[in-house]
Scaffold this motif. Structure first.
Motif, mmCIF file in Angstrom:
data_model
loop_
_atom_site.group_PDB
_atom_site.id
_atom_site.type_symbol
_atom_site.label_atom_id
_atom_site.label_comp_id
_atom_site.label_asym_id
_atom_site.label_seq_id
_atom_site.Cartn_x
_atom_site.Cartn_y
_atom_site.Cartn_z
ATOM 1 N N ASN A 1 -1.306 1.124 5.905
ATOM 2 C CA ASN A 1 -1.647 2.027 4.802
ATOM 3 C C ASN A 1 -0.563 3.047 4.479
ATOM 4 O O ASN A 1 -0.546 3.597 3.366
ATOM 5 N N ASN B 1 0.780 -1.232 0.000
ATOM 6 C CA ASN B 1 0.000 0.000 0.000
ATOM 7 C C ASN B 1 0.817 1.291 0.000
ATOM 8 O O ASN B 1 0.321 2.332 -0.425
ATOM 9 N N ASP B 2 2.041 1.258 0.503
ATOM 10 C CA ASP B 2 2.831 2.488 0.559
ATOM 11 C C ASP B 2 4.317 2.155 0.576
ATOM 12 O O ASP B 2 4.720 1.049 0.984
ATOM 13 N N ARG C 1 -12.160 13.587 4.959
ATOM 14 C CA ARG C 1 -11.267 12.488 4.595
ATOM 15 C C ARG C 1 -10.052 13.083 3.886
ATOM 16 O O ARG C 1 -10.144 13.564 2.752
ATOM 17 N N PHE D 1 -6.775 12.662 1.965
ATOM 18 C CA PHE D 1 -6.199 11.607 1.137
ATOM 19 C C PHE D 1 -4.672 11.592 1.166
ATOM 20 O O PHE D 1 -4.056 10.528 1.151
ATOM 21 N N SER D 2 -4.063 12.770 1.159
ATOM 22 C CA SER D 2 -2.611 12.827 0.978
ATOM 23 C C SER D 2 -2.051 14.068 1.666
ATOM 24 O O SER D 2 -2.730 15.098 1.754
ATOM 25 N N THR E 1 -5.883 11.220 8.091
ATOM 26 C CA THR E 1 -6.775 10.118 8.459
ATOM 27 C C THR E 1 -8.069 10.179 7.663
ATOM 28 O O THR E 1 -8.366 11.175 6.998
ATOM 29 N N GLU E 2 -8.842 9.110 7.795
ATOM 30 C CA GLU E 2 -10.096 9.024 7.067
ATOM 31 C C GLU E 2 -11.179 9.919 7.652
ATOM 32 O O GLU E 2 -11.974 10.502 6.920
ATOM 33 N N THR F 1 -6.724 13.900 -4.984
ATOM 34 C CA THR F 1 -6.370 12.561 -4.513
ATOM 35 C C THR F 1 -4.907 12.422 -4.100
ATOM 36 O O THR F 1 -4.546 11.439 -3.451
ATOM 37 N N LEU G 1 -4.250 7.326 6.471
ATOM 38 C CA LEU G 1 -4.182 7.272 5.020
ATOM 39 C C LEU G 1 -2.842 7.736 4.459
ATOM 40 O O LEU G 1 -2.444 7.316 3.373
ATOM 41 N N ASP G 2 -2.137 8.605 5.178
ATOM 42 C CA ASP G 2 -0.851 9.084 4.667
ATOM 43 C C ASP G 2 -0.080 9.757 5.798
ATOM 44 O O ASP G 2 -0.675 10.248 6.769
ATOM 45 N N ALA H 1 -4.618 0.675 9.277
ATOM 46 C CA ALA H 1 -6.045 0.882 9.044
ATOM 47 C C ALA H 1 -6.814 0.973 10.346
ATOM 48 O O ALA H 1 -7.930 1.497 10.386
#
Length: 420
Positions: free
Chosen positions: A132, A86-87, A217, A219-220, A193-194, A267, A177-178, A148
């Motif tokens: 993640n 995933n990363d 949310r 994303f990056s 985070t989400e 994104t 998430l990142d 996650a």
């Protein structure tokens, strides 16, 4: 879905009174190559510190190396793993990289021989969680791994192969998430985070959550702007988070969120040059972010590539998903789609600056949070803008002055040593 709790009057205040100028793309795109003959399922990429090497990772243990400046030079890697990856992030020295995936998978890539090996004990120590995000801090002493489950773990391995894993305190339950770290010594990192918002990790590995960022949310995130200790995040609802880091008092770090009027969603992020970022969008496209633009010097968005122009030599490109990209100079660069297409972007006629001056206006940007009320007041108050700019510029001037003093002290010590 984010819950709306504001009175209608505040929502009406957010309605723009003027329309932004119709956007025009300033770059064209063309397909350089396809890495494979079918969908490769690429999920993430990372550029080496030197800017010369690129790692791609994805589903079912997929891992691939390409030369950043010459994408046709590539090596198919054997990850010896079937879990989704995933990363990936390079160590600051550029000799190795860490790869994180599902079921507690943590792999190490070695540049010298292109080998990929499992980090001993990672599955057990990371509790077989789906991982993640992974990133090294600026010194390369610790790596932060986001799961996650919402847990962030700091990891390191010594020359003898002994490993250490320590979960961070104050983690929450929303998936990480990142993660991105500021590229300077004794710096901080930003976490996306989400649903729990954005958080900073300080020099003591403590988490500080940023009020006003929760519910989106994210994303990056990216931390490219060393001089002003500033990081950036992109999130759902066309959100751009500008995070001012306070290295002396991390709990005082704050986020200002701006909303950019675009038709898709942001994104991801990659650095265009020292003054600009490129925000990738879904559907396929980019928005240019001028880091210092605007009366508040917090940044403005400009068109870069609209999806309607993202055809190149193949109309199917418009429907593919951007994984990430990298610049080879201010005007040109490459990107990779999840399918495995390597794309080259470039100015079709004039330079980027000439195209922007000739045809483009800033895209409509609305300051939204922290606390929409605060954002609206800030946007309409020249006095508050001046106070913020005085504070921000004061921090910058103080840092420069401290650097001069330190430099003078070092020179003084050198002269004394020479006399002896």
């Amino acid at each position: 879905m984010r819950r709306v709790t504001l009175p209608l009057v505040l929502l009406l205040l957010l309605i723009p009174t003027a329309l932004a100028q119709e956007s025009n793309s300033v770059v064209a795109v063309s397909t350089e190559l396809f890495i494979g003959e079918s969908d490769m399922g690429i999920d993430a990429l990372a550029v080496s510190p030197s800017g010369e090497d690129m790692l791609l990772i994805g589903t079912l243990g997929y891992a691939h190396f390409i030369a950043a400046g010459k994408p046709f030079n590539q090596v198919q890697l054997n990850s010896n793993d079937q879990d989704d990856l995933n990363d990936v992030d390079w160590h600051p020295q550029g000799l190795t990289a860490l790869i994180a995936g599902d079921d507690g998978t943590l792999l190490r890539y070695t540049r010298d021989d292109h080998s990929v090996t499992h980090v001993p004990g990672s599955t057990a120590n990371l509790l077989a969680q789906n991982l993640n995000a992974v990133t090294w801090d600026s010194s390369g002493n610790w790596a932060y791994i986001g799961a996650a489950s919402g847990v962030i773990t700091r990891f390191r391995e010594d020359a003898n192969g002994n490993t250490e894993y320590f979960p961070l305190n104050n983690s929450k339950s929303s998936p990480i998430l990142d993660i991105s770290c500021l590229h300077k010594m004794h710096a901080m990192c930003l976490v996306a985070t989400e649903s729990n918002g954005l958080a900073v990790i300080d020099q003591q590995h403590e988490l500080h959550w940023l009020p006003g960022s929760e519910g989106t949310r994210w994303f990056s995130v990216e931390c490219p702007h060393v001089e002003r200790d500033r990081c950036f995040g992109v999130g759902q609802g066309h959100s751009v988070g500008i995070v001012e880091l306070d290295l002396n008092n991390p709990a005082s770090s704050f986020v200002l969120v701006k909303n950019v009027e675009i038709s898709g969603e942001f994104t991801g992020i990659h650095v265009r040059d020292k003054d600009h970022l490129l925000f990738q969008t879904a559907p396929f496209g980019w928005v240019d972010w001028d880091i210092k633009a605007g009366t508040d010097e917090m940044g403005l968005a400009y068109p870069w590539l609209d999806n309607s122009d993202a055809t190149g030599d193949d109309v199917a490109l418009r429907g593919e998903t951007l994984v990430g990209g990298w610049s080879i100079n201010s005007d040109e660069g490459y990107a990779v789609t999840s399918y495995g297409r390597v794309v080259y972007y470039y100015p079709p006629q004039n330079t980027i600056s000439e195209n922007l001056v000739a045809a483009l206006a800033p895209m409509l940007v609305i300051i939204a949070v922290p606390g929409v009320v605060v954002g609206l007041i800030y946007m309409s108050s020249p006095a508050l803008q001046k106070r913020y700019m005085a504070w921000s510029n004061g921090r910058l001037a103080a840092k420069r002055e401290a650097a001069k003093v330190k430099k003078g002290q070092l020179k003084g010590k050198a002269r004394k040593g020479a006399k002896k």
